[in-house]
Design a protein around this motif. Structure first.
Motif, mmCIF file in Angstrom:
data_model
loop_
_atom_site.group_PDB
_atom_site.id
_atom_site.type_symbol
_atom_site.label_atom_id
_atom_site.label_comp_id
_atom_site.label_asym_id
_atom_site.label_seq_id
_atom_site.Cartn_x
_atom_site.Cartn_y
_atom_site.Cartn_z
ATOM 1 N N VAL A 83 0.810 -1.213 0.000
ATOM 2 C CA VAL A 83 0.000 0.000 0.000
ATOM 3 C C VAL A 83 0.846 1.268 0.000
ATOM 4 C CG1 VAL A 83 -1.729 1.303 1.279
ATOM 5 C CG2 VAL A 83 -1.910 -1.173 1.141
ATOM 6 N N SER A 84 1.924 1.279 0.771
ATOM 7 C CA SER A 84 2.742 2.493 0.879
ATOM 8 C C SER A 84 3.394 2.886 -0.439
ATOM 9 C CB SER A 84 3.817 2.316 1.954
ATOM 10 O OG SER A 84 4.700 1.260 1.623
ATOM 11 N N ASP A 85 3.474 1.941 -1.397
ATOM 12 C CA ASP A 85 4.081 2.237 -2.692
ATOM 13 C C ASP A 85 3.159 3.046 -3.604
ATOM 14 O OD1 ASP A 85 6.484 0.830 -2.192
ATOM 15 O OD2 ASP A 85 5.486 -1.061 -2.628
ATOM 16 N N ASP A 127 6.308 -1.652 -21.116
ATOM 17 C CA ASP A 127 7.516 -2.410 -21.440
ATOM 18 C C ASP A 127 8.715 -1.488 -21.374
ATOM 19 O OD1 ASP A 127 8.769 -4.169 -24.393
ATOM 20 O OD2 ASP A 127 9.300 -4.304 -22.257
ATOM 21 N N VAL A 128 9.346 -1.467 -20.207
ATOM 22 C CA VAL A 128 10.510 -0.610 -19.997
ATOM 23 C C VAL A 128 11.657 -1.472 -19.511
ATOM 24 C CG1 VAL A 128 11.410 1.354 -18.719
ATOM 25 C CG2 VAL A 128 9.013 1.319 -19.394
ATOM 26 N N ALA A 129 12.832 -1.261 -20.071
ATOM 27 C CA ALA A 129 13.992 -2.022 -19.632
ATOM 28 C C ALA A 129 14.308 -1.690 -18.184
ATOM 29 C CB ALA A 129 15.195 -1.675 -20.513
ATOM 30 N N PRO A 130 14.642 -2.685 -17.365
ATOM 31 C CA PRO A 130 14.920 -2.435 -15.947
ATOM 32 C C PRO A 130 16.171 -1.604 -15.748
ATOM 33 C CG PRO A 130 15.485 -4.688 -16.539
ATOM 34 C CD PRO A 130 14.785 -4.097 -17.723
ATOM 35 N N THR A 131 16.188 -0.845 -14.689
ATOM 36 C CA THR A 131 17.357 -0.050 -14.312
ATOM 37 C C THR A 131 17.807 -0.491 -12.939
ATOM 38 O OG1 THR A 131 16.085 1.678 -13.202
ATOM 39 C CG2 THR A 131 16.399 1.918 -15.577
ATOM 40 N N GLY A 132 18.934 0.049 -12.501
ATOM 41 C CA GLY A 132 19.475 -0.360 -11.219
ATOM 42 C C GLY A 132 18.890 0.389 -10.044
ATOM 43 N N GLY A 133 17.933 1.295 -10.301
ATOM 44 C CA GLY A 133 17.394 2.113 -9.218
ATOM 45 C C GLY A 133 16.397 1.362 -8.354
ATOM 46 N N ASP A 134 16.204 1.862 -7.143
ATOM 47 C CA ASP A 134 15.212 1.330 -6.218
ATOM 48 C C ASP A 134 13.970 2.196 -6.357
ATOM 49 O OD1 ASP A 134 13.601 0.792 -4.060
ATOM 50 O OD2 ASP A 134 15.244 0.530 -2.654
ATOM 51 N N ASP A 135 12.908 1.651 -6.968
ATOM 52 C CA ASP A 135 11.719 2.448 -7.262
ATOM 53 C C ASP A 135 11.113 3.071 -6.017
ATOM 54 O OD1 ASP A 135 10.534 0.229 -9.896
ATOM 55 O OD2 ASP A 135 11.889 1.944 -9.962
ATOM 56 N N ARG A 136 11.090 2.322 -4.925
ATOM 57 C CA ARG A 136 10.489 2.844 -3.702
ATOM 58 C C ARG A 136 11.282 4.033 -3.171
ATOM 59 N NH1 ARG A 136 8.963 -1.436 0.816
ATOM 60 N NH2 ARG A 136 7.715 -2.097 -0.961
ATOM 61 N N SER A 137 12.613 3.931 -3.202
ATOM 62 C CA SER A 137 13.457 5.037 -2.731
ATOM 63 C C SER A 137 13.307 6.253 -3.626
ATOM 64 C CB SER A 137 14.919 4.592 -2.671
ATOM 65 O OG SER A 137 15.102 3.542 -1.750
ATOM 66 N N THR A 146 3.872 7.720 -9.195
ATOM 67 C CA THR A 146 4.243 6.311 -9.109
ATOM 68 C C THR A 146 5.516 6.106 -9.922
ATOM 69 O OG1 THR A 146 2.855 5.734 -11.016
ATOM 70 C CG2 THR A 146 1.872 5.521 -8.822
ATOM 71 N N VAL A 147 6.342 5.154 -9.495
ATOM 72 C CA VAL A 147 7.617 4.891 -10.163
ATOM 73 C C VAL A 147 7.760 3.405 -10.420
ATOM 74 C CG1 VAL A 147 10.132 5.095 -10.025
ATOM 75 C CG2 VAL A 147 8.690 6.871 -9.005
ATOM 76 N N ASN A 148 8.097 3.051 -11.647
ATOM 77 C CA ASN A 148 8.349 1.657 -11.994
ATOM 78 C C ASN A 148 9.541 1.589 -12.932
ATOM 79 O OD1 ASN A 148 7.754 -1.218 -12.169
ATOM 80 N ND2 ASN A 148 7.110 -0.780 -14.267
ATOM 81 N N ARG A 149 10.611 0.937 -12.460
ATOM 82 C CA ARG A 149 11.841 0.794 -13.241
ATOM 83 C C ARG A 149 12.392 2.140 -13.696
ATOM 84 N NH1 ARG A 149 10.398 -4.542 -16.966
ATOM 85 N NH2 ARG A 149 9.965 -5.938 -15.210
ATOM 86 N N GLY A 150 12.297 3.116 -12.819
ATOM 87 C CA GLY A 150 12.835 4.442 -13.103
ATOM 88 C C GLY A 150 11.907 5.350 -13.879
ATOM 89 N N VAL A 151 10.767 4.821 -14.318
ATOM 90 C CA VAL A 151 9.801 5.629 -15.064
ATOM 91 C C VAL A 151 8.804 6.237 -14.080
ATOM 92 C CG1 VAL A 151 8.017 5.642 -16.837
ATOM 93 C CG2 VAL A 151 10.045 4.187 -17.105
ATOM 94 N N ALA A 152 8.732 7.559 -14.054
ATOM 95 C CA ALA A 152 7.855 8.269 -13.124
ATOM 96 C C ALA A 152 6.595 8.748 -13.829
ATOM 97 C CB ALA A 152 8.589 9.456 -12.510
#
Length: 238
Positions: A3-5, A149-159, A182-188
């Motif tokens: 939920v917090s995400d 469809d976004v290539a994954p990145t090394g970032g932490d989406d929650r952070s 909202t953030v998913n794989r670096g996409v905001a």
């Protein structure tokens, strides 16, 4: 995801001792159909919605049963109806039996609760205190981020999301109660409403300057403050 995400952290609320007039003005000004009722300690006391305001003496819609039907309705129920129709304070009309969800609950629990009880939003609590609200719209926004469809990145989406929300909460110009990210794989994905285009630009700059953000999708809706005209966001009209 939990939920917090996805929850909206800045909740529009009223207090139990606020007047009915104050609650109505807040709903009209914010263009929302309901308000959480939170006491001075930050604890959830109830909820007040448009439905709680339909049967009011001021507009002549107070429940008026025929004499024979009043014989079948308990004095307690009649007294409660009178309070709801004539009470001056939020505590007189609010619904106190409110479902909530914990801030660390999985989204599956949220969906199950909404489906089972046919509700659109849930207050989010932590140690008994209100910390946010999660709605069907928040879940749909999270879905958009997941299916893209976004290539994954090394970032932490929650952070990354926490950093964005913390930055916006510190800015006096930011519309705290009407914007969510909202953030998913670096996409905001930026959601909500604004009342001027300078807010859009400032929010975009704040998000794009957050480490870990690779792409921004602007879903902000501009509401003309004088006429209430809604103008679609750039991404949605492209």
């Amino acid at each position: 995801m939990n939920v917090s995400d996805v929850m909206t952290r800045n909740v529009i609320s009223v207090g139990p001792d606020d007047t009915v007039e104050q609650a109505v003005k807040t709903m009209l000004e914010r263009r929302i159909s309901g308000l959480l009722v939170v006491d001075k300690g930050g604890n959830l006391a109830g909820v007040v919605t448009e439905g709680d305001l339909l049967r009011r003496d001021e507009i002549g819609t107070e429940t008026d049963r025929p004499w024979w039907l009043r014989l079948l309705v308990s004095p307690s129920r009649q007294a409660a109806d009178f309070v709801r129709a004539n009470g001056r304070y939020v505590k007189d009309i609010m619904t106190t039996d409110v479902l909530t969800v914990a801030h660390d609950a999985p989204l599956e629990d949220v969906v199950s609760t909404m489906e089972k009880n046919r509700i659109k939003r849930l207050p989010v609590t932590r140690d008994g205190r209100v910390v946010g609200i999660v709605s069907r719209a928040d879940l749909l926004r999270a879905l958009i981020g997941r299916v893209r469809d976004v290539a994954p990145t090394g970032g932490d989406d929650r952070s990354i999301r926490d950093a964005i929300m913390n930055t916006l909460s510190e800015k006096s110009w930011a519309p705290r109660t009407t914007v969510n990210v909202t953030v998913n794989r670096g996409v905001a994905d930026i959601w909500g409403s604004i009342t001027n285009e300078n807010e859009r630009a400032a929010i975009r700059v704040a998000v794009e300057n957050t480490p870990g953000v690779t792409t921004i999708h602007d879903h902000l809706v501009y509401i003309e403050p004088y006429t209430g005209t809604v103008i679609e966001s750039p991404d949605d009209t492209a």
